[in-house]
Design a protein around this motif. Structure first.
Motif, PDB file in Angstrom:
ATOM      1  N   MET A   1       3.831   1.808   2.656  1.00 10.45           N
ATOM      2  CA  MET A   1       4.900   2.775   2.364  1.00 10.45           C
ATOM      3  C   MET A   1       4.213   4.107   2.071  1.00 10.45           C
ATOM      4  O   MET A   1       4.196   4.595   0.944  1.00 10.45           O
TER       5      MET A   1
ATOM      6  N   ILE B   1       0.864  -1.187   0.000  1.00 11.28           N
ATOM      7  CA  ILE B   1       0.000   0.000   0.000  1.00 11.28           C
ATOM      8  C   ILE B   1       0.896   1.232   0.000  1.00 11.28           C
ATOM      9  O   ILE B   1       1.634   1.471   0.972  1.00 11.28           O
ATOM     10  N   GLY B   2       0.819   2.030  -1.067  1.00 14.11           N
ATOM     11  CA  GLY B   2       1.694   3.200  -1.201  1.00 14.11           C
ATOM     12  C   GLY B   2       2.742   2.900  -2.253  1.00 14.11           C
ATOM     13  O   GLY B   2       3.712   2.187  -1.998  1.00 14.11           O
ATOM     14  N   LEU B   3       2.500   3.437  -3.473  1.00 13.30           N
ATOM     15  CA  LEU B   3       3.373   3.126  -4.611  1.00 13.30           C
ATOM     16  C   LEU B   3       4.008   4.401  -5.138  1.00 13.30           C
ATOM     17  O   LEU B   3       4.050   4.652  -6.336  1.00 13.30           O
TER      18      LEU B   3
ATOM     19  N   VAL C   1      15.676   6.970  -2.980  1.00 11.60           N
ATOM     20  CA  VAL C   1      15.136   6.339  -4.188  1.00 11.60           C
ATOM     21  C   VAL C   1      16.186   5.451  -4.879  1.00 11.60           C
ATOM     22  O   VAL C   1      15.880   4.333  -5.307  1.00 11.60           O
TER      23      VAL C   1
HETATM   24  P1  NAD Z   1       5.509   9.704  -1.867  1.00  7.54           P
HETATM   25  O1  NAD Z   1       4.718  10.908  -1.501  1.00  7.54           O
HETATM   26  O2  NAD Z   1       6.280   9.695  -3.152  1.00  7.54           O
HETATM   27  O3  NAD Z   1       4.541   8.408  -1.888  1.00  7.54           O
HETATM   28  C1  NAD Z   1       3.503   8.200  -0.978  1.00  7.54           C
HETATM   29  C2  NAD Z   1       2.386   7.522  -1.747  1.00  7.54           C
HETATM   30  O4  NAD Z   1       1.330   7.210  -0.836  1.00  7.54           O
HETATM   31  C3  NAD Z   1       1.763   8.408  -2.844  1.00  7.54           C
HETATM   32  O5  NAD Z   1       1.816   7.731  -4.086  1.00  7.54           O
HETATM   33  C4  NAD Z   1       0.324   8.644  -2.370  1.00  7.54           C
HETATM   34  O6  NAD Z   1      -0.609   8.724  -3.440  1.00  7.54           O
HETATM   35  C5  NAD Z   1       0.095   7.420  -1.516  1.00  7.54           C
HETATM   36  N1  NAD Z   1      -0.942   7.584  -0.506  1.00  7.54           N
HETATM   37  C6  NAD Z   1      -1.062   8.572   0.424  1.00  7.54           C
HETATM   38  N2  NAD Z   1      -2.126   8.338   1.216  1.00  7.54           N
HETATM   39  C7  NAD Z   1      -2.677   7.164   0.780  1.00  7.54           C
HETATM   40  C8  NAD Z   1      -3.794   6.389   1.202  1.00  7.54           C
HETATM   41  N3  NAD Z   1      -4.536   6.759   2.262  1.00  7.54           N
HETATM   42  N4  NAD Z   1      -4.068   5.247   0.534  1.00  7.54           N
HETATM   43  C9  NAD Z   1      -3.299   4.861  -0.515  1.00  7.54           C
HETATM   44  N5  NAD Z   1      -2.226   5.554  -0.961  1.00  7.54           N
HETATM   45  C10 NAD Z   1      -1.933   6.690  -0.317  1.00  7.54           C
HETATM   46  O7  NAD Z   1       6.454   9.409  -0.606  1.00  7.54           O
HETATM   47  P2  NAD Z   1       7.807   8.542  -0.586  1.00  7.54           P
HETATM   48  O8  NAD Z   1       8.959   9.428  -0.878  1.00  7.54           O
HETATM   49  O9  NAD Z   1       7.592   7.295  -1.347  1.00  7.54           O
HETATM   50  O10 NAD Z   1       7.870   8.207   0.992  1.00  7.54           O
HETATM   51  C11 NAD Z   1       7.068   7.196   1.599  1.00  7.54           C
HETATM   52  C12 NAD Z   1       7.573   7.006   3.024  1.00  7.54           C
HETATM   53  O11 NAD Z   1       8.950   6.638   3.000  1.00  7.54           O
HETATM   54  C13 NAD Z   1       7.492   8.276   3.890  1.00  7.54           C
HETATM   55  O12 NAD Z   1       7.170   7.930   5.211  1.00  7.54           O
HETATM   56  C14 NAD Z   1       8.902   8.830   3.801  1.00  7.54           C
HETATM   57  O13 NAD Z   1       9.221   9.657   4.926  1.00  7.54           O
HETATM   58  C15 NAD Z   1       9.734   7.560   3.745  1.00  7.54           C
HETATM   59  N6  NAD Z   1      11.046   7.643   3.104  1.00  7.54           N
HETATM   60  C16 NAD Z   1      11.215   8.327   1.935  1.00  7.54           C
HETATM   61  C17 NAD Z   1      12.485   8.362   1.356  1.00  7.54           C
HETATM   62  C18 NAD Z   1      12.753   9.102   0.053  1.00  7.54           C
HETATM   63  O14 NAD Z   1      13.918   9.286  -0.291  1.00  7.54           O
HETATM   64  N7  NAD Z   1      11.739   9.517  -0.705  1.00  7.54           N
HETATM   65  C19 NAD Z   1      13.555   7.705   1.959  1.00  7.54           C
HETATM   66  C20 NAD Z   1      13.320   6.979   3.133  1.00  7.54           C
HETATM   67  C21 NAD Z   1      12.069   6.950   3.699  1.00  7.54           C
END
Ligand code: NAD
Length: 304
Positions: free
Chosen positions: A75, A18-20, A137
């Motif tokens: 995620m 969940i969360g792509l 990423v």
């Molecule tokens: P992102 O914003 O790119 O992705 C989050 C996704 O969650 C989005 O696609 C969004 O549409 C989806 N989403 C939000 N609410 C939702 C719901 N209720 N149901 C279904 N989908 C939902 O964020 P990201 O960069 O992928 O980060 C995700 C997590 O990982 C965060 O907690 C972030 O702090 C952590 N993180 C990010 C990184 C990075 O470099 N981007 C590194 C380490 C950890």
């Protein structure tokens, strides 16, 4: 407990994801490449389409992605989003997951809310592990994330985590990995802001930022920003690291809240989160975290 509920969850087991987004999509790719059957859900159509293109099975809801899965990975942006998907609405994960299944929250969530979620899941006969990641990423794409794991389920979920990470650490009871992750990101953010400030002061004095970077990288000021962000995203002003300023600010806020809840003095974390919140208010929710450099440049231009 059935044997299936104690054995390691290995390919071709079914995983719900969940969360792509920026991280979830490449992590899903790694799970697929390892041979897991991955069903994914995201609230954004674009993210679902990218997941289908990568070979995953897109679902119309979190409940559909979770049904029959041995493990469900979240995620999502933060712990509040995880709690909503897990507990709220017509078909929350807590009702959709099969008995004995494990929810692995790999988001950077708040540790105290993770503990509360764990209690609710335990009452429902479901297990929760916190397994946040570090590496961004690029490492998500390469399958070389660092993964911190809280709770006591590592033996069962290790094959799932091995598909996405190359350094896996057990941190203690449920919530401890989320605490570790927030504290790591606070330290990392402090290094980012200090580095950008120092480079701009140096440049104003006539120092070459590229030479400063080389010197920092072999000196005691070396940190993740000097090594991995200055030349890639900050000096060329592309600011496209893939980690949002909103997420970084959220993480520092979790670290500050933890310090306050534990009544530990943390004046510098408060200063860092204050700076990050001001930068976010000015640059907007879509800004990359490396844009704190641009924010400092805006402040300098206003002062003139
Ligand atoms: P992102 O914003 O790119 O992705 C989050 C996704 O969650 C989005 O696609 C969004 O549409 C989806 N989403 C939000 N609410 C939702 C719901 N209720 N149901 C279904 N989908 C939902 O964020 P990201 O960069 O992928 O980060 C995700 C997590 O990982 C965060 O907690 C972030 O702090 C952590 N993180 C990010 C990184 C990075 O470099 N981007 C590194 C380490 C950890």
């Amino acid at each position: 407990m059935a044997e299936a509920d104690t054995a390691p969850i290995a390919p071709p087991a079914r995983i719900g994801l969940i969360g792509l987004g920026r991280m979830g999509l490449p992590m899903g790719r790694r799970l697929l490449a390892a041979g897991f059957a991955v069903r994914g859900y995201d609230a954004a159509e674009r993210a679902l389409a990218a997941f289908a293109e990568a070979g995953g099975i897109p679902c119309v809801s979190a409940a559909e992605a979770a049904a029959e899965a041995q493990a469900v990975i979240t995620m999502l942006p933060d712990g509040a989003a995880v709690a909503r998907v897990a507990l709220d609405g017509e078909a929350p994960l807590i009702r959709a997951m099969r008995p004995g299944a494990i929810l692995i929250d790999m988001s950077s969530s708040a540790p105290l809310s993770t503990r509360r979620l764990g209690e609710r899941f335990a009452e429902a006969g479901l297990a929760l592990a916190d397994a946040p990641v570090s590496g961004g990423v690029k490492k998500a794409e390469a399958g070389t994330l660092s993964i911190m794991v809280g709770g006591s389920l590592l033996a069962r979920i290790r094959p799932v985590l091995d598909a996405m990470g190359s350094a896996i650490f057990e941190t203690g009871p449920l919530g401890s990995a989320h605490a570790m992750k927030a504290l790591n990101n606070y330290v990392s953010a402090a290094g980012l802001i200090a580095t950008c400030e120092a480079l701009q002061v140096g440049a104003a004095f006539g120092l070459d930022p590229a030479v400063m970077t080389d010197i920092l990288n072999v000196s005691t000021g070396r940190n993740n920003t000097t090594e991995n962000k200055l030349k890639s995203f900050i000096l060329p002003e592309t600011y496209d690291s893939g980690f949002g300023l909103a997420l970084m600010t959220k993480d520092i806020g979790i670290a500050v809240d933890l310090a306050d809840a534990l009544e530990r003095p943390a004046p510098f974390s408060h200063a860092v989160v204050g700076f990050a919140r001001e930068a976010l208010a000015r640059l907007g929710q879509e800004a990359d975290h490396t844009e704190v450099d641009r924010y400092l440049k805006l402040l300098a231009a206003e002062d003139r």
